[in-house]
Design a protein around this motif. Sequence first.
Motif, PDB file in Angstrom:
ATOM      1  N   SER A 184       0.852  -1.227   0.075  1.00 28.92           N
ATOM      2  CA  SER A 184      -0.064   0.084   0.083  1.00 28.92           C
ATOM      3  C   SER A 184       0.885   1.437   0.176  1.00 28.92           C
ATOM      4  O   SER A 184       0.671   2.436  -0.327  1.00 28.92           O
ATOM      5  N   LEU A 185       2.165   1.043   0.695  1.00 32.95           N
ATOM      6  CA  LEU A 185       2.912   2.385   0.446  1.00 32.95           C
ATOM      7  C   LEU A 185       3.728   2.575  -0.922  1.00 32.95           C
ATOM      8  O   LEU A 185       3.827   3.734  -1.171  1.00 32.95           O
ATOM      9  N   GLU A 186       3.898   1.235  -1.227  1.00 30.17           N
ATOM     10  CA  GLU A 186       4.827   1.549  -2.578  1.00 30.17           C
ATOM     11  C   GLU A 186       3.728   1.680  -3.748  1.00 30.17           C
ATOM     12  O   GLU A 186       4.417   2.370  -4.832  1.00 30.17           O
ATOM     13  N   LEU A 187       2.689   1.337  -3.580  1.00 26.96           N
ATOM     14  CA  LEU A 187       1.590   1.837  -4.678  1.00 26.96           C
ATOM     15  C   LEU A 187       0.616   2.962  -4.450  1.00 26.96           C
ATOM     16  O   LEU A 187      -0.094   3.266  -5.155  1.00 26.96           O
ATOM     17  N   ALA A 188       0.883   3.571  -3.320  1.00 22.98           N
ATOM     18  CA  ALA A 188       0.030   4.850  -3.170  1.00 22.98           C
ATOM     19  C   ALA A 188       0.197   5.890  -4.241  1.00 22.98           C
ATOM     20  O   ALA A 188      -0.853   6.388  -4.634  1.00 22.98           O
ATOM     21  N   ALA A 189       1.407   6.173  -4.859  1.00 22.23           N
ATOM     22  CA  ALA A 189       1.348   7.186  -5.774  1.00 22.23           C
ATOM     23  C   ALA A 189       0.681   6.800  -7.078  1.00 22.23           C
ATOM     24  O   ALA A 189       0.450   7.600  -7.868  1.00 22.23           O
ATOM     25  N   ASP A 190       0.474   5.233  -7.203  1.00 18.44           N
ATOM     26  CA  ASP A 190      -0.263   4.897  -8.196  1.00 18.44           C
ATOM     27  C   ASP A 190      -1.744   4.962  -8.168  1.00 18.44           C
ATOM     28  O   ASP A 190      -2.455   4.409  -9.301  1.00 18.44           O
ATOM     29  N   GLY A 191      -2.225   5.187  -7.034  1.00 18.51           N
ATOM     30  CA  GLY A 191      -3.586   5.288  -6.654  1.00 18.51           C
ATOM     31  C   GLY A 191      -4.291   3.700  -6.563  1.00 18.51           C
ATOM     32  O   GLY A 191      -5.238   3.783  -6.807  1.00 18.51           O
ATOM     33  N   ILE A 192      -3.210   2.926  -6.208  1.00 18.76           N
ATOM     34  CA  ILE A 192      -3.763   1.484  -6.271  1.00 18.76           C
ATOM     35  C   ILE A 192      -3.943   1.120  -4.737  1.00 18.76           C
ATOM     36  O   ILE A 192      -2.853   1.158  -4.031  1.00 18.76           O
ATOM     37  N   ALA A 193      -5.095   0.728  -4.344  1.00 18.24           N
ATOM     38  CA  ALA A 193      -5.503   0.476  -3.069  1.00 18.24           C
ATOM     39  C   ALA A 193      -5.027  -0.854  -2.724  1.00 18.24           C
ATOM     40  O   ALA A 193      -5.327  -1.658  -3.661  1.00 18.24           O
ATOM     41  N   VAL A 194      -4.474  -1.337  -1.607  1.00 22.48           N
ATOM     42  CA  VAL A 194      -4.084  -2.811  -1.325  1.00 22.48           C
ATOM     43  C   VAL A 194      -4.662  -2.777  -0.068  1.00 22.48           C
ATOM     44  O   VAL A 194      -4.385  -2.253   1.050  1.00 22.48           O
ATOM     45  N   ILE A 195      -5.635  -3.997   0.141  1.00 16.07           N
ATOM     46  CA  ILE A 195      -6.297  -4.203   1.315  1.00 16.07           C
ATOM     47  C   ILE A 195      -6.563  -5.722   1.692  1.00 16.07           C
ATOM     48  O   ILE A 195      -6.844  -6.335   1.065  1.00 16.07           O
ATOM     49  N   PRO A 196      -5.892  -5.857   3.184  1.00 13.07           N
ATOM     50  CA  PRO A 196      -6.256  -7.258   3.582  1.00 13.07           C
ATOM     51  C   PRO A 196      -7.564  -7.174   3.918  1.00 13.07           C
ATOM     52  O   PRO A 196      -8.152  -6.570   4.887  1.00 13.07           O
ATOM     53  N   LEU A 197      -8.282  -8.276   3.705  1.00 17.25           N
ATOM     54  CA  LEU A 197      -9.653  -8.509   3.647  1.00 17.25           C
ATOM     55  C   LEU A 197      -9.953  -9.832   4.602  1.00 17.25           C
ATOM     56  O   LEU A 197      -9.558 -11.042   4.098  1.00 17.25           O
ATOM     57  N   THR A 250      -6.495   2.239   2.400  1.00 23.45           N
ATOM     58  CA  THR A 250      -5.379   1.202   1.842  1.00 23.45           C
ATOM     59  C   THR A 250      -4.598   0.980   2.902  1.00 23.45           C
ATOM     60  O   THR A 250      -4.222   1.899   3.697  1.00 23.45           O
ATOM     61  N   GLY A 251      -4.179  -0.394   2.871  1.00 23.00           N
ATOM     62  CA  GLY A 251      -3.126  -0.871   4.002  1.00 23.00           C
ATOM     63  C   GLY A 251      -3.749  -1.243   5.080  1.00 23.00           C
ATOM     64  O   GLY A 251      -3.082  -1.545   6.003  1.00 23.00           O
ATOM     65  N   LYS A 252      -4.994  -0.896   5.473  1.00 23.33           N
ATOM     66  CA  LYS A 252      -5.662  -1.125   6.662  1.00 23.33           C
ATOM     67  C   LYS A 252      -6.402  -2.255   6.664  1.00 23.33           C
ATOM     68  O   LYS A 252      -7.378  -2.562   5.650  1.00 23.33           O
ATOM     69  N   PRO A 253      -6.399  -3.413   7.877  1.00 22.45           N
ATOM     70  CA  PRO A 253      -7.077  -4.625   7.613  1.00 22.45           C
ATOM     71  C   PRO A 253      -8.594  -4.195   7.704  1.00 22.45           C
ATOM     72  O   PRO A 253      -9.052  -3.419   8.473  1.00 22.45           O
ATOM     73  N   GLN A 254      -9.569  -5.035   7.064  1.00 27.10           N
ATOM     74  CA  GLN A 254     -10.733  -4.882   6.827  1.00 27.10           C
ATOM     75  C   GLN A 254     -11.505  -6.424   7.063  1.00 27.10           C
ATOM     76  O   GLN A 254     -10.882  -7.235   6.993  1.00 27.10           O
ATOM     77  N   GLN A 255     -12.670  -6.233   7.517  1.00 27.19           N
ATOM     78  CA  GLN A 255     -13.357  -7.371   8.080  1.00 27.19           C
ATOM     79  C   GLN A 255     -14.826  -7.401   7.268  1.00 27.19           C
ATOM     80  O   GLN A 255     -15.455  -6.194   6.995  1.00 27.19           O
ATOM     81  N   ALA A 256     -15.282  -8.402   6.472  1.00 25.69           N
ATOM     82  CA  ALA A 256     -16.366  -8.549   6.103  1.00 25.69           C
ATOM     83  C   ALA A 256     -17.603  -7.799   6.669  1.00 25.69           C
ATOM     84  O   ALA A 256     -18.348  -7.099   6.063  1.00 25.69           O
ATOM     85  N   GLY A 257     -17.646  -8.406   7.847  1.00 28.52           N
ATOM     86  CA  GLY A 257     -18.827  -7.772   8.627  1.00 28.52           C
ATOM     87  C   GLY A 257     -18.928  -6.307   8.812  1.00 28.52           C
ATOM     88  O   GLY A 257     -19.821  -5.619   8.855  1.00 28.52           O
ATOM     89  N   ARG A 258     -17.674  -5.572   9.012  1.00 25.25           N
ATOM     90  CA  ARG A 258     -17.644  -4.133   9.183  1.00 25.25           C
ATOM     91  C   ARG A 258     -17.750  -3.610   7.636  1.00 25.25           C
ATOM     92  O   ARG A 258     -18.539  -2.385   7.913  1.00 25.25           O
ATOM     93  N   LEU A 259     -17.414  -4.203   6.940  1.00 24.59           N
ATOM     94  CA  LEU A 259     -17.809  -3.358   5.376  1.00 24.59           C
ATOM     95  C   LEU A 259     -19.215  -3.712   4.847  1.00 24.59           C
ATOM     96  O   LEU A 259     -19.951  -2.807   4.463  1.00 24.59           O
ATOM     97  N   ALA A 260     -19.929  -4.708   5.596  1.00 22.61           N
ATOM     98  CA  ALA A 260     -21.373  -4.744   5.313  1.00 22.61           C
ATOM     99  C   ALA A 260     -22.095  -3.594   6.078  1.00 22.61           C
ATOM    100  O   ALA A 260     -23.020  -3.294   5.444  1.00 22.61           O
ATOM    101  N   GLU A 261     -21.710  -3.252   7.224  1.00 16.39           N
ATOM    102  CA  GLU A 261     -22.114  -2.133   7.928  1.00 16.39           C
ATOM    103  C   GLU A 261     -21.936  -0.768   7.280  1.00 16.39           C
ATOM    104  O   GLU A 261     -22.947  -0.130   7.160  1.00 16.39           O
ATOM    105  N   LYS A 262     -20.753  -0.758   6.696  1.00 16.24           N
ATOM    106  CA  LYS A 262     -20.147   0.627   6.014  1.00 16.24           C
ATOM    107  C   LYS A 262     -21.005   0.745   4.816  1.00 16.24           C
ATOM    108  O   LYS A 262     -21.527   1.955   4.666  1.00 16.24           O
ATOM    109  N   TYR A 263     -21.109  -0.427   4.012  1.00 18.15           N
ATOM    110  CA  TYR A 263     -21.782  -0.299   2.645  1.00 18.15           C
ATOM    111  C   TYR A 263     -23.226  -0.771   2.472  1.00 18.15           C
ATOM    112  O   TYR A 263     -23.623  -0.534   1.580  1.00 18.15           O
TER     113      TYR A 263
END
Length: 280
Positions: A184-197, A250-263
């Motif tokens: 996520s740090l190395e690809l930030a300038a490219d606008g590519i998000a990297v997410i552990p899910l 980007t770079g921040k661990p996410q959980q499916a259950g939390r994203l269900a609440e968010k989205y």
Amino acid sequence: MTYLKGKVALVTGGSRGAGRGIALELAKAGAYVYLTGRSTGDGSSSLRKETVDGALDEIVRNGGAGAAIRCDHTVDADTEAAVARIAAEHGRLDILVNNVWGGNKLAIESKPFWELPAEHWDNMFGAGVRAQLMTNYYAIPLMRSRRAGGLIVHTTFWDEFGYLGNFYYDLSKNALVRMAYGLSLELAADGIAVIPLSPGWMRTELVLESMNTDEAHWQEVPELEASESAAYVGRAVMQLAADPEVMSMTGKPQQAGRLAEKYRFTDTDGRVIPPFRMPK
């Protein structure tokens, strides 16, 4: 639903489980989805009855489009060839889901480290962590080439507070989290998000078989009451891919259950299932 129309995705380990669920949801949202796996419909592998060809058939039946590629991600030449095919056929890759995982050849037992077989290291770090790393190695140059951003997801298991019970499993899954952070740090300038899910207690084919049930009858098994379908994590990935503000995660661990609440999405049975927590 055409949130991802025109996008090209690669889902590794797409024959079954989370990979299959993610591929189906991305295709339903309009993406052209490449699926990789070792099990195909031509009989070249008899590891499991589920195959990448079968997953592709399901995508097509649901009105989606994609392609199945036989690929053993422990063989670098296979991985390189899969990405080369995507480049030749589409010239782009917008979404990469690193889901391949060959680390379960031995039982994942909750025993002290010194009582566990050292073979876990080769299984989990070779067929798991390294397989995902090398997919990134070949795919990232293609993603960067268009200078149009993108999304990389690493499916893993993560709990902010809990130990996963098996030393090697905990170490390897957290290595994937750290891999995503570094990228996520190395690809930030490219606008590519990297997410552990992290999905939760998921009803994979193996889980259903182990409890002598299937997706049509799981509600009859009390132990599966808090479980989620593979579509749940698939919907989480789809929402991430469609979110114009995804770089904020980007770079921040996410959980499916939390994203269900968010989205504000649900599982196939209409439930919003909270994130799975390991006992403290």
